[in-house]
Scaffold this motif. Structure first.
Motif, mmCIF file in Angstrom:
data_model
loop_
_atom_site.group_PDB
_atom_site.id
_atom_site.type_symbol
_atom_site.label_atom_id
_atom_site.label_comp_id
_atom_site.label_asym_id
_atom_site.label_seq_id
_atom_site.Cartn_x
_atom_site.Cartn_y
_atom_site.Cartn_z
ATOM 1 N N LYS A 1 0.816 -1.229 -0.053
ATOM 2 C CA LYS A 1 -0.026 -0.021 -0.045
ATOM 3 C C LYS A 1 1.141 1.406 -0.040
ATOM 4 O O LYS A 1 0.215 2.511 0.040
ATOM 5 N N ASN A 2 2.327 1.099 0.026
ATOM 6 C CA ASN A 2 3.119 2.298 -0.030
ATOM 7 C C ASN A 2 2.780 3.249 1.042
ATOM 8 O O ASN A 2 2.762 4.477 1.126
ATOM 9 N N THR A 3 2.567 2.775 2.353
ATOM 10 C CA THR A 3 2.270 3.359 3.637
ATOM 11 C C THR A 3 2.812 3.059 4.694
ATOM 12 O O THR A 3 3.157 1.876 5.039
ATOM 13 N N VAL A 4 3.217 3.923 5.288
ATOM 14 C CA VAL A 4 3.913 3.791 6.885
ATOM 15 C C VAL A 4 2.880 4.263 7.908
ATOM 16 O O VAL A 4 2.323 5.266 7.979
ATOM 17 N N TYR A 5 2.984 3.596 9.210
ATOM 18 C CA TYR A 5 2.118 3.625 10.038
ATOM 19 C C TYR A 5 2.800 4.329 11.536
ATOM 20 O O TYR A 5 3.879 3.767 11.519
ATOM 21 N N LEU A 6 2.392 4.676 12.151
ATOM 22 C CA LEU A 6 2.710 5.040 13.516
ATOM 23 C C LEU A 6 1.616 4.997 14.678
ATOM 24 O O LEU A 6 0.822 5.911 14.651
ATOM 25 N N GLN A 7 1.741 3.965 15.168
ATOM 26 C CA GLN A 7 0.604 3.651 16.280
ATOM 27 C C GLN A 7 1.038 4.222 17.677
ATOM 28 O O GLN A 7 2.386 3.807 17.930
ATOM 29 N N MET A 8 0.543 5.198 17.951
ATOM 30 C CA MET A 8 0.784 5.736 19.182
ATOM 31 C C MET A 8 -0.204 5.664 20.529
ATOM 32 O O MET A 8 -1.389 5.891 20.357
ATOM 33 N N ASN A 9 0.287 4.728 21.656
ATOM 34 C CA ASN A 9 -0.681 4.733 22.629
ATOM 35 C C ASN A 9 0.158 5.337 23.893
ATOM 36 O O ASN A 9 1.074 5.658 23.964
ATOM 37 N N SER A 10 -0.925 5.407 24.930
ATOM 38 C CA SER A 10 -0.480 6.021 26.259
ATOM 39 C C SER A 10 -0.050 7.324 26.045
ATOM 40 O O SER A 10 1.164 7.644 26.281
#
Length: 120
Positions: free
Chosen positions: A74-83
């Motif tokens: 998908k040519n996509t980078v993610y940043l999951q941010m918790n807390s």
């Protein structure tokens, strides 16, 4: 050359979560990173992922709370941010073509940024 478009920012209460996305177009076979810039401060490294996803690297301030990942199909980078904490408030920028992810040195390509605001 690559074009980067971030999304997913917003306002969240402390302890909450957000997921940022960075859609890339053009040449995308790069090491990718996320950086952030708070008002009146320099732009700082947050996290990076290698082209193959085999390696990731985090700043100590987000280690254990944030997770970087990518979907090359998908040519996509993610940043999951918790807390999330109020000190995470900043404009978050996607970056491409880092030479080595552990150097924290950005590559030449930047997105326009997305605002993340964490209220206490």
């Amino acid at each position: 050359q690559v074009q980067l478009v971030e999304s997913g920012g917003g306002l969240v209460q402390a302890g909450g979560s957000l997921r940022l996305s960075c859609a890339a177009s053009g040449r995308t076979r790069y090491n990718m990173g996320w950086f952030r810039q708070a008002p009146g401060k320099e732009r700082d490294f947050v996290a990076a992922v290698s082209w193959s996803s085999a390696n990731t690297y985090y700043d100590d301030s987000v280690k254990g709370r944030f997770t970087i990942s990518r979907d090359n199909a998908k040519n996509t980078v993610y940043l999951q941010m918790n807390s999330l904490k109020p000190e995470d408030t900043a404009v978050y920028y996607c970056n491409a073509d880092m030479s080595q992810i552990t150097t924290k040195i950005p590559g030449p390509y930047w997105g326009q940024g997305t605002q993340v605001t964490v209220s206490s």
